[in-house]
Scaffold this motif. Structure first.
Motif, PDB file in Angstrom:
ATOM      1  N   ASN A 148     -30.382  15.524 -19.535  1.00 12.61           N
ATOM      2  CA  ASN A 148     -30.947  16.359 -18.473  1.00 12.61           C
ATOM      3  C   ASN A 148     -30.004  16.629 -17.309  1.00 12.61           C
ATOM      4  O   ASN A 148     -30.005  17.723 -16.746  1.00 12.61           O
ATOM      5  N   ARG A 149     -29.213  15.628 -16.923  1.00 14.16           N
ATOM      6  CA  ARG A 149     -28.412  15.774 -15.704  1.00 14.16           C
ATOM      7  C   ARG A 149     -26.981  15.255 -15.847  1.00 14.16           C
ATOM      8  O   ARG A 149     -26.259  15.194 -14.854  1.00 14.16           O
ATOM      9  N   GLY A 150     -26.567  14.859 -17.042  1.00 16.16           N
ATOM     10  CA  GLY A 150     -25.259  14.237 -17.187  1.00 16.16           C
ATOM     11  C   GLY A 150     -24.383  14.851 -18.249  1.00 16.16           C
ATOM     12  O   GLY A 150     -23.868  15.967 -18.106  1.00 16.16           O
ATOM     13  N   CYS A 151     -24.239  14.128 -19.358  1.00 17.67           N
ATOM     14  CA  CYS A 151     -23.285  14.498 -20.415  1.00 17.67           C
ATOM     15  C   CYS A 151     -23.405  15.954 -20.854  1.00 17.67           C
ATOM     16  O   CYS A 151     -22.415  16.696 -20.848  1.00 17.67           O
ATOM     17  N   LEU A 200     -19.970  16.795  -2.634  1.00 13.98           N
ATOM     18  CA  LEU A 200     -20.521  16.062  -3.779  1.00 13.98           C
ATOM     19  C   LEU A 200     -20.208  14.587  -3.601  1.00 13.98           C
ATOM     20  O   LEU A 200     -19.048  14.191  -3.577  1.00 13.98           O
ATOM     21  N   LEU A 201     -21.260  13.790  -3.461  1.00 16.63           N
ATOM     22  CA  LEU A 201     -21.101  12.343  -3.367  1.00 16.63           C
ATOM     23  C   LEU A 201     -21.178  11.771  -4.774  1.00 16.63           C
ATOM     24  O   LEU A 201     -22.236  11.780  -5.405  1.00 16.63           O
ATOM     25  N   GLY A 252     -13.729   9.455  -9.939  1.00 17.46           N
ATOM     26  CA  GLY A 252     -13.963   8.856 -11.238  1.00 17.46           C
ATOM     27  C   GLY A 252     -14.183   9.930 -12.294  1.00 17.46           C
ATOM     28  O   GLY A 252     -13.855  11.100 -12.092  1.00 17.46           O
ATOM     29  N   VAL A 253     -14.760   9.543 -13.414  1.00 17.25           N
ATOM     30  CA  VAL A 253     -14.963  10.467 -14.531  1.00 17.25           C
ATOM     31  C   VAL A 253     -15.818  11.661 -14.115  1.00 17.25           C
ATOM     32  O   VAL A 253     -15.431  12.821 -14.297  1.00 17.25           O
ATOM     33  N   ILE A 254     -16.990  11.400 -13.545  1.00 17.34           N
ATOM     34  CA  ILE A 254     -17.912  12.486 -13.200  1.00 17.34           C
ATOM     35  C   ILE A 254     -17.316  13.390 -12.130  1.00 17.34           C
ATOM     36  O   ILE A 254     -17.386  14.619 -12.218  1.00 17.34           O
ATOM     37  N   GLY A 255     -16.702  12.785 -11.109  1.00 18.52           N
ATOM     38  CA  GLY A 255     -16.106  13.564 -10.034  1.00 18.52           C
ATOM     39  C   GLY A 255     -15.023  14.497 -10.532  1.00 18.52           C
ATOM     40  O   GLY A 255     -14.967  15.676 -10.148  1.00 18.52           O
ATOM     41  N   CYS A 256     -14.147  13.992 -11.420  1.00 14.58           N
ATOM     42  CA  CYS A 256     -13.052  14.818 -11.946  1.00 14.58           C
ATOM     43  C   CYS A 256     -13.573  15.940 -12.843  1.00 14.58           C
ATOM     44  O   CYS A 256     -13.050  17.061 -12.825  1.00 14.58           O
ATOM     45  N   LEU A 281     -24.610  16.778  -1.881  1.00 10.67           N
ATOM     46  CA  LEU A 281     -25.063  16.872  -3.267  1.00 10.67           C
ATOM     47  C   LEU A 281     -24.754  15.595  -4.027  1.00 10.67           C
ATOM     48  O   LEU A 281     -23.824  14.864  -3.694  1.00 10.67           O
ATOM     49  N   THR A 282     -25.540  15.345  -5.072  1.00 11.66           N
ATOM     50  CA  THR A 282     -25.237  14.281  -6.025  1.00 11.66           C
ATOM     51  C   THR A 282     -24.866  14.935  -7.355  1.00 11.66           C
ATOM     52  O   THR A 282     -24.972  16.153  -7.522  1.00 11.66           O
ATOM     53  N   SER A 283     -24.464  14.112  -8.311  1.00  5.53           N
ATOM     54  CA  SER A 283     -24.134  14.644  -9.634  1.00  5.53           C
ATOM     55  C   SER A 283     -25.365  15.233 -10.309  1.00  5.53           C
ATOM     56  O   SER A 283     -25.237  15.982 -11.284  1.00  5.53           O
ATOM     57  N   ASP A 284     -26.564  14.908  -9.815  1.00  2.01           N
ATOM     58  CA  ASP A 284     -27.793  15.521 -10.323  1.00  2.01           C
ATOM     59  C   ASP A 284     -27.996  16.911  -9.715  1.00  2.01           C
ATOM     60  O   ASP A 284     -28.161  17.903 -10.420  1.00  2.01           O
TER      61      ASP A 284
END
Length: 460
Positions: free
Chosen positions: A44-47, A258-259, A178-182, A157-160
Motif C-alpha cells: 500500500n505505501r512501500g515497496c 520528507l522525513l 537510507g534506502v527509502i530516502g534515496c 511529509l513521511t514516506s507514506d
C-alpha cells in the motif's frame, strides 16, 4: 462464547497474510485481522508504490537519452502527477485485491478492524472476542520520527504521505539518506524537483558496502541531487509558505520536506500483554522459531526488527505459521538479499568487505570486481555504470558477500543468494557457463577476477 481458531493473525502485511495462508494450507482454522487494507506497508505505501514511481523515473531517463540511439523526438518531459498517482493506485489495488482473493481461496476468515491481545489465547477486535490456540503478531512498522522542532508543520511529509502528492514540489529536502530516502529522491529528481538529501551518518545507506555507497552517492549527484552527509538537522521552520531545514550551518529552503529516518515497530497489537511480552529497543524479542517470551505467541516481520524487508517477512511468517501448528522450524536470515531501487540499482547479499575483513582478516579474503563498462549487454543497452563485487574466503573459496550496482541488479542478486545458500564456491561459480551477452555474466567474471583468472579484464 468466542469462536475458536487454531491460529489468529493480527496484521495483513507480508508477514501476516503469508503466515495466514501457510497456516491454512497446513490444515489450520485461521482468522486474520487487518485495520487498513491487506498487503500492509509493502503493497500500500512501500515497496510496490515506490517501484511504480521509480519505473516512471526510469522511463523519463530513457526518453531523455533516446536521441543517442538515433531516435528523433522531443526529449522535454513533463510529469502529470495526478496520472502518476492514479497509475500507482491502480497497481496497488490490483495487488491488494489479489491478496484478498488468495486469503478467501484458502478459507481464511478476514476481519476488518484494529485487533489486540486480551490475554494469551484471546484477541479482541471491535468489541468482540476471538479465541486462538496460537496468535501471530504481525503489526509491522510505521515511519520513524526525530525529536526536533518543526516536524509538525504543514508541508512535512513521511514516506507514506509523499506517495499521494498531486504535484511535483519545486524543491524537496529529504531528511535521511537510507534506502527509502534515496529511492524517493531518485524518483522526484527525475520528475523535476530540486532535491537535497541530508544524512546524519558519514555515508548514504550506511549498512551498504562502502565501495557501493560511494558509487551510489556519485550517481545521485550526477542526477542533480545535492548530498549532505555527516550532517545533523536541528530544526525546521516555516515562513512565507516555504520550509527551512537547518542542517549543520546551512538553511535549506524548500517547498516540502520528507522525513525519512527509518521505521519503528507498531506495537499496538500487543494490547493487554504489552508489559508481559518481552521487548528490546522497541522491538518484540523472538527466537529463531519466531516465538515471543510467551510460547504460543509469535511475532514475525518488521515488529521484531530482525530484518525489515518484505521478503524476510515472508520467510518469517511461513516459519511462524508452521511452528504455531506444531513444527519446530528455525528461520535463518543470514542470506537475505537487500535491494535499493535507485538509478542505477544496488543489491547485496552476505558480508560487506569490512565485515569480512573483521571476521577473516585482510589476508584471509579474496575480492573480485567486474565493471559493467566492460560488459557487452550493459554497453548495448546504454547502462555502463556500476560493477559487481564479490568477496570470498581465501582458504576454501566460500562466497561471503556479493555487492552489485547497475541496471537490473535487483533481479540478478537472486542467483548469488541461491548459490551462497547452496554453499557453491567461487571456484565453481567461475566455471559456470552464463549466457552471452547478458549482464548476469558479470557475476561469473567477478568470481573469476577474485581468483586472478578473468578473461575479459586486463592482466593485473
Amino acid at each position: 462464547m468466542a469462536e475458536k481458531y487454531d491460529v489468529a493473525v493480527i496484521g495483513g502485511g507480508p508477514a501476516g497474510y503469508v503466515s495466514a495462508i501457510k497456516a491454512a494450507m497446513l490444515g489450520g482454522k485461521v482468522i486474520l485481522f487487518e485495520k487498513d487494507v491487506v498487503g500492509g506497508t509493502c503493497l500500500n505505501r512501500g515497496c510496490i508504490p515506490t517501484k511504480s514511481y521509480i519505473k516512471t523515473a526510469e522511463t523519463i531517463e530513457e526518453i531523455k537519452n533516446a536521441g543517442k540511439r538515433g531516435i528523433v523526438n522531443d526529449p522535454k518531459t513533463v510529469v502529470d502527477m495526478e496520472q502518476v498517482v492514479a497509475y500507482k493506485d491502480g497497481v496497488v489495488k490490483k495487488l491488494t485485491g489479489g491478496v484478498a482473493g488468495l486469503l478467501r481461496s484458502h478459507g481464511v476468515t478476514v476481519i476488518s478492524g484494529e485487533a489486540s491481545l486480551k490475554d494469551k489465547t484471546t484477541v479482541v477486535c471491535g468489541g468482540k472476542e476471538y479465541a486462538a490456540a496460537a496468535t501471530l503478531l504481525c503489526g509491522g512498522s510505521v515511519p520513524g520520527a526525530i525529536p526536533i522542532p518543526g516536524t509538525e508543520l504543514e508541508g512535512m511529509l513521511t514516506s507514506d504521505t509523499i506517495l499521494d502528492l498531486k504535484e511535483v514540489p519545486g524543491e524537496l529536502c529529504v531528511i535521511g539518506g537510507g534506502v527509502i530516502g534515496c529511492e524517493i529522491a531518485t524518483a522526484f529528481a527525475a520528475f523535476g524537483s530540486k532535491v537535497t538529501i541530508v544524512e546524519y551518518a558519514q555515508a548514504l545507506i550506511p549498512m551498504m558496502d562502502k565501495e557501493l555507497s560511494a558509487a551510489t552517492e556519485k550517481s545521485l549527484k550526477a542526477a542533480g541531487i545535492t548530498i549532505m552527509t555527516a550532517t545533523a538537522v536541528s530544526q525546521i521552520s516555516k515562513e512565507g509558505g516555504k520550509l527551512t531545514v537547518k542542517a549543520g550551518g546551512n538553511g535549506i529552503v524548500c517547498d516540502k520536506v520528507l522525513l525519512c529516518v527509518g521505521r519503528k515497530p507498531d506495537l499496538s497489537c500487543l494490547g493487554s500483554l504489552s508489559g508481559e511480552i518481552k521487548t528490546e529497543k522497541r522491538y518484540v524479542v523472538v527466537n529463531e522459531k519466531m516465538q515471543t517470551s510467551i510460547p504460543n505467541i509469535y511475532a514475525p516481520g518488521d515488529i521484531n526488527g530482525k530484518s525489515m524487508l518484505a521478503h524476510a517477512a515472508f520467510k518469517m511468517g511461513e516459519t511462524a505459521a508452521k511452528n504455531a501448528l506444531g513444527a519446530k522450524e528455525r528461520c535463518k536470515l543470514s542470506l537475505v538479499p537487500s535491494c535499493v531501487y535507485t538509478l542505477p540499482e544496488v543489491a547485496s547479499v552476505g558480508m560487506t568487505e569490512a565485515e569480512a575483513v573483521k571476521t577473516y582478516g585482510k589476508d584471509g579474503i579474496l575480492t573480485g570486481r567486474f565493471p559493467f563498462a566492460a560488459n557487452g549487454r550493459a554497453l548495448a543497452c546504454g547502462h555502463p555504470e556500476g560493477l559487481i563485487k564479490v568477496i570470498a574466503s581465501k582458504k576454501y573459496g566460500e562466497l561471503l558477500g556479493v555487492h552489485m550496482m547497475g541496471a537490473g541488479v535487483t533481479e540478478m542478486i537472486a542467483e548469488a543468494a541461491s548459490l551462497m545458500s547452496a554453499e557453491v564456491t567461487v571456484h565453481e561459480i567461475a566455471e559456470i557457463i552464463h549466457p552471452h551477452p547478458t549482464c548476469s555474466e558479470a557475476f561469473m567474471e567477478a568470481c573469476a577476477d577474485a581468483l586472478g583468472k578473468c578473461i575479459h579484464l586486463p592482466k593485473k
